[in-house]
Write an enzyme that holds these catalytic residues in place. Structure first.
Site, mmCIF file in Angstrom:
data_model
loop_
_atom_site.group_PDB
_atom_site.id
_atom_site.type_symbol
_atom_site.label_atom_id
_atom_site.label_comp_id
_atom_site.label_asym_id
_atom_site.label_seq_id
_atom_site.Cartn_x
_atom_site.Cartn_y
_atom_site.Cartn_z
ATOM 1 N N ASN A 80 0.708 -1.085 -0.182
ATOM 2 C CA ASN A 80 0.121 0.069 -0.192
ATOM 3 C C ASN A 80 1.098 1.247 -0.044
ATOM 4 O OD1 ASN A 80 -2.289 1.225 -0.025
ATOM 5 N ND2 ASN A 80 -2.875 0.767 2.112
ATOM 6 N N HIS A 92 -14.716 -4.695 10.136
ATOM 7 C CA HIS A 92 -14.497 -3.122 10.694
ATOM 8 C C HIS A 92 -15.854 -2.561 10.674
ATOM 9 C CE1 HIS A 92 -10.232 -2.660 9.081
ATOM 10 N NE2 HIS A 92 -10.335 -3.845 9.707
ATOM 11 N N ARG A 104 -14.222 -5.121 14.625
ATOM 12 C CA ARG A 104 -13.349 -4.173 15.260
ATOM 13 C C ARG A 104 -13.718 -2.940 15.296
ATOM 14 N NH1 ARG A 104 -7.725 -1.649 11.859
ATOM 15 N NH2 ARG A 104 -9.673 -0.004 11.531
ATOM 16 N N TYR A 106 -7.838 7.053 14.392
ATOM 17 C CA TYR A 106 -7.524 6.229 13.444
ATOM 18 C C TYR A 106 -8.643 5.365 12.910
ATOM 19 C CZ TYR A 106 -6.158 1.713 11.496
ATOM 20 O OH TYR A 106 -6.211 0.831 10.749
ATOM 21 N N ASP A 132 -7.716 -1.493 17.272
ATOM 22 C CA ASP A 132 -6.313 -1.072 16.927
ATOM 23 C C ASP A 132 -5.960 0.099 17.348
ATOM 24 O OD1 ASP A 132 -4.235 -1.296 15.052
ATOM 25 O OD2 ASP A 132 -5.188 -1.587 13.045
ATOM 26 N N HIS A 166 -2.953 1.055 16.274
ATOM 27 C CA HIS A 166 -2.131 1.526 15.145
ATOM 28 C C HIS A 166 -0.755 2.090 15.531
ATOM 29 C CE1 HIS A 166 -1.908 2.125 10.811
ATOM 30 N NE2 HIS A 166 -2.597 1.175 10.806
ATOM 31 N N GLU A 221 -4.737 -4.546 19.136
ATOM 32 C CA GLU A 221 -3.799 -4.569 18.078
ATOM 33 C C GLU A 221 -2.711 -3.422 18.015
ATOM 34 O OE1 GLU A 221 -5.779 -5.174 14.240
ATOM 35 O OE2 GLU A 221 -3.995 -4.371 13.251
ATOM 36 N N GLU A 234 1.599 -6.460 11.831
ATOM 37 C CA GLU A 234 1.106 -6.293 10.022
ATOM 38 C C GLU A 234 2.197 -5.825 9.101
ATOM 39 O OE1 GLU A 234 -2.455 -3.995 10.618
ATOM 40 O OE2 GLU A 234 -1.489 -2.319 9.817
ATOM 41 N N ARG A 241 -0.272 -11.166 13.395
ATOM 42 C CA ARG A 241 -0.840 -10.188 12.416
ATOM 43 C C ARG A 241 -0.109 -10.181 10.881
ATOM 44 N NH1 ARG A 241 -5.173 -8.607 11.335
ATOM 45 N NH2 ARG A 241 -4.811 -6.253 11.148
ATOM 46 N N HIS A 297 -3.609 -10.563 8.618
ATOM 47 C CA HIS A 297 -3.988 -9.185 8.111
ATOM 48 C C HIS A 297 -4.804 -9.209 6.893
ATOM 49 C CE1 HIS A 297 -2.145 -4.928 6.979
ATOM 50 N NE2 HIS A 297 -3.245 -4.738 7.818
ATOM 51 N N ASP A 332 -6.283 -3.629 1.161
ATOM 52 C CA ASP A 332 -4.728 -3.442 0.483
ATOM 53 C C ASP A 332 -4.433 -4.920 0.166
ATOM 54 O OD1 ASP A 332 -4.742 -2.137 3.118
ATOM 55 O OD2 ASP A 332 -2.827 -2.932 2.850
ATOM 56 N N GLU A 350 -8.892 -11.236 9.263
ATOM 57 C CA GLU A 350 -9.476 -9.954 9.279
ATOM 58 C C GLU A 350 -9.954 -9.994 7.905
ATOM 59 O OE1 GLU A 350 -6.631 -6.832 8.793
ATOM 60 O OE2 GLU A 350 -8.237 -4.986 9.165
ATOM 61 N N TRP A 401 1.805 6.967 12.407
ATOM 62 C CA TRP A 401 0.528 6.568 12.114
ATOM 63 C C TRP A 401 -0.145 5.168 12.183
ATOM 64 C CZ3 TRP A 401 -1.804 3.908 8.032
ATOM 65 C CH2 TRP A 401 -3.219 4.296 7.971
HETATM 66 C C1 GCO Z 1 -5.750 -3.200 9.825
HETATM 67 C C2 GCO Z 1 -4.726 -2.102 9.313
HETATM 68 C C3 GCO Z 1 -4.959 -1.537 7.993
HETATM 69 C C4 GCO Z 1 -3.595 -0.810 7.557
HETATM 70 C C5 GCO Z 1 -3.488 -0.666 6.104
HETATM 71 C C6 GCO Z 1 -2.333 -0.164 5.689
HETATM 72 O O1 GCO Z 1 -5.662 -3.567 10.971
HETATM 73 O O2 GCO Z 1 -6.291 -3.662 8.871
HETATM 74 O O3 GCO Z 1 -4.160 -1.402 10.338
HETATM 75 O O4 GCO Z 1 -6.071 -0.798 7.778
HETATM 76 O O5 GCO Z 1 -3.481 0.626 8.267
HETATM 77 O O6 GCO Z 1 -3.515 -2.050 5.697
HETATM 78 O O7 GCO Z 1 -1.824 -0.485 4.361
HETATM 79 MG MG MG Z 2 -3.855 -2.906 12.027
#
Ligand code: GCO
Ligand code: MG
Length: 407
Positions: free
Chosen positions: A36, A121, A146, A158, A215, A217, A241, A267, A288, A317, A321, A344, A407
């Site tokens: 991504n 989600h 989630r 996020y 998450d 993040h 997460e 991830e 993950r 994961h 993407d 997921e 991020w």
């Molecule tokens: C998740 C993620 C994603 C990522 C993304 C980055 O838990 O699914 O954190 O949303 O941010 O895959 O490319």
């Molecule tokens: Mg994540």
């Protein structure tokens, strides 16, 4: 013998990189090479440096090809290399399945379960909006969700997609189609104060049965993460997460000492070596990583097997993407391994389904990869031609004073 290795870049609602390997006998295998926001780096790695090495080699030698690409590159690991190797690996599993006339999960030892539990989600601009999002997921049949919500006073957070803002769809897509990185605000103090209120509301509104995940993040220090985990303990999360940035696996030692909330990490990790400390010291409960970014089916299976020795389970994961090719590969592995945890699932856009024709199915909150030989995914070149690549970047986060943050 491999005759061609083509790199296909298309953008049916978001960018995907796909590797298509064809043998002398015309058997076709697909691999997902989508990274991504850095898609073209993997496309170039595959096209300029890997494809020429593949021509003429035996498509049946999956393990040997993996070791050859990994060891002969000399420069090891990292997301670009491991995503490129993964695409080759998955395409070769697809070919082997087609040659054997079996779905890939049969080649991996056969099914260990009837289907793989998935989580969706739900997110919202506020609790009312989040409630609508959760209800629409429940109506679709999901049993695990989630939750992410905008933190009051922070102007977002996020993982937020509001139906009000996105024209009726609750689908969160972090990569923004723009030539530049978009910046979002972040305030850890406000977030830490609000997260327990979110889950208290969720439990009192939706009950104890629903499986809930969250998450963070990568945004917290170990001490902040420990506090968050402890404050969420009453709400029985399936997992929390990415609490801290992954650069420092030892940071999880401190988090672990202070909370029993299950932790899912990784991830952005790409190899068994990245996971070694986390797994062997039992610092996490769920791995993950993805087939797409962690070296393919061959290598992710290796990571899951190490995890199994330490009672750590899988949690692949599966955001948008990860292409339908990567999703199919994940589902074959989910069905076959013993230490499966959860998968997921962010449903792809309808435009994505025009390019990737899949055989996997969803029923009552769980998924099955299907029984077509190989992965069960076909790539439609004509449809793909209607969706050319468009630059898209993941956002960045800044604190209130302008400092760049994770991020
Ligand atoms: C998740 C993620 C994603 C990522 C993304 C980055 O838990 O699914 O954190 O949303 O941010 O895959 O490319
Ligand atoms: Mg994540």
């Amino acid at each position: 013998m491999i005759r061609t290795a083509e790199v296909l870049v298309s953008s049916p609602s978001r960018n995907f990189v796909t590797l298509r390997i064809t043998t002398e006998d015309g058997v076709v295998g697909l691999g997902d090479a989508t990274l991504n926001g850095r898609e073209l780096a993997v496309a170039a790695y595959l096209r300029d440096h890997i494809a020429p090495l593949l021509i003429g080699i035996d498509a049946q030698r999956i393990e040997d090809t993996w070791q050859f690409l990994y060891r002969s590159a000399y420069w090891r690991r990292g997301p670009v290399t491991m995503t490129a190797i993964a695409a080759v690996d998955v395409a070769l599993w697809d070919i082997k399945g087609k040659l054997a006339g079996m779905p890939v999960y049969q080649l991996l030892g056969g099914a260990s379960r009837d289907s793989a539990l998935v989580y969706a989600h739900a997110s919202g601009a506020d609790l009312e909006d989040l409630g609508d999002s959760i209800r629409s997921r429940l109506e679709e049949g999901y049993r695990a969700i989630r939750l992410q919500v905008a933190v009051p006073g922070m102007g977002g957070g996020y993982g937020i997609s509001s139906a009000r803002e996105s024209g009726g769809r609750y689908t969160y897509e972090p990569a923004k189609r723009a030539g530049l990185t978009i910046e979002e605000g972040w305030d850890t103090r406000r977030y830490l104060a609000y997260a327990p209120k979110l889950f208290e509301w969720a439990r009192s509104t939706f009950g104890d049965e629903l499986i809930l995940l969250h998450d963070a993040h990568h945004r917290l220090t170990p001490n902040e993460a420990a506090r968050l985990g402890r404050s969420l303990e009453p709400y029985d999360l399936f997992w929390l997460e990415d609490v801290t940035p992954v650069d420092d696996p030892e940071a999880l030692r401190l988090v672990r000492k202070h909370t029993t909330t299950p932790l899912a990490i990784g991830e952005v990790l790409t190899s068994v070596w990245d996971f070694r400390t986390l797994i062997q010291e039992q610092l996490i409960d769920y791995v993950r990583a993805s087939v797409t970014h962690a070296g393919g089916i061959t290598h992710l299976k290796r990571i899951f097997e190490l995890a199994a020795l330490h009672q750590v389970r899988s949690g692949s994961h599966g955001p948008t993407d990860i292409s339908p090719v990567g999703m199919a590969a994940a589902l074959h592995l989910d069905l076959a391994i013993h230490n499966f945890g959860i998968q997921e699932h962010m449903a792809h856009h309808t435009a994505t389904a025009e390019v990737f024709h899949t055989s996997y199915s969803f029923d009552a909150g769980a998924m099955h990869p299907g029984d077509a030989p190989g992965l069960g995914v076909e790539y439609d070149d004509l449809a793909a031609a209607r969706f050319p690549y468009e630059p898209a970047y993941l956002p960045a986060a800044r604190l209130r004073d302008g400092t760049i943050h994770d991020w």
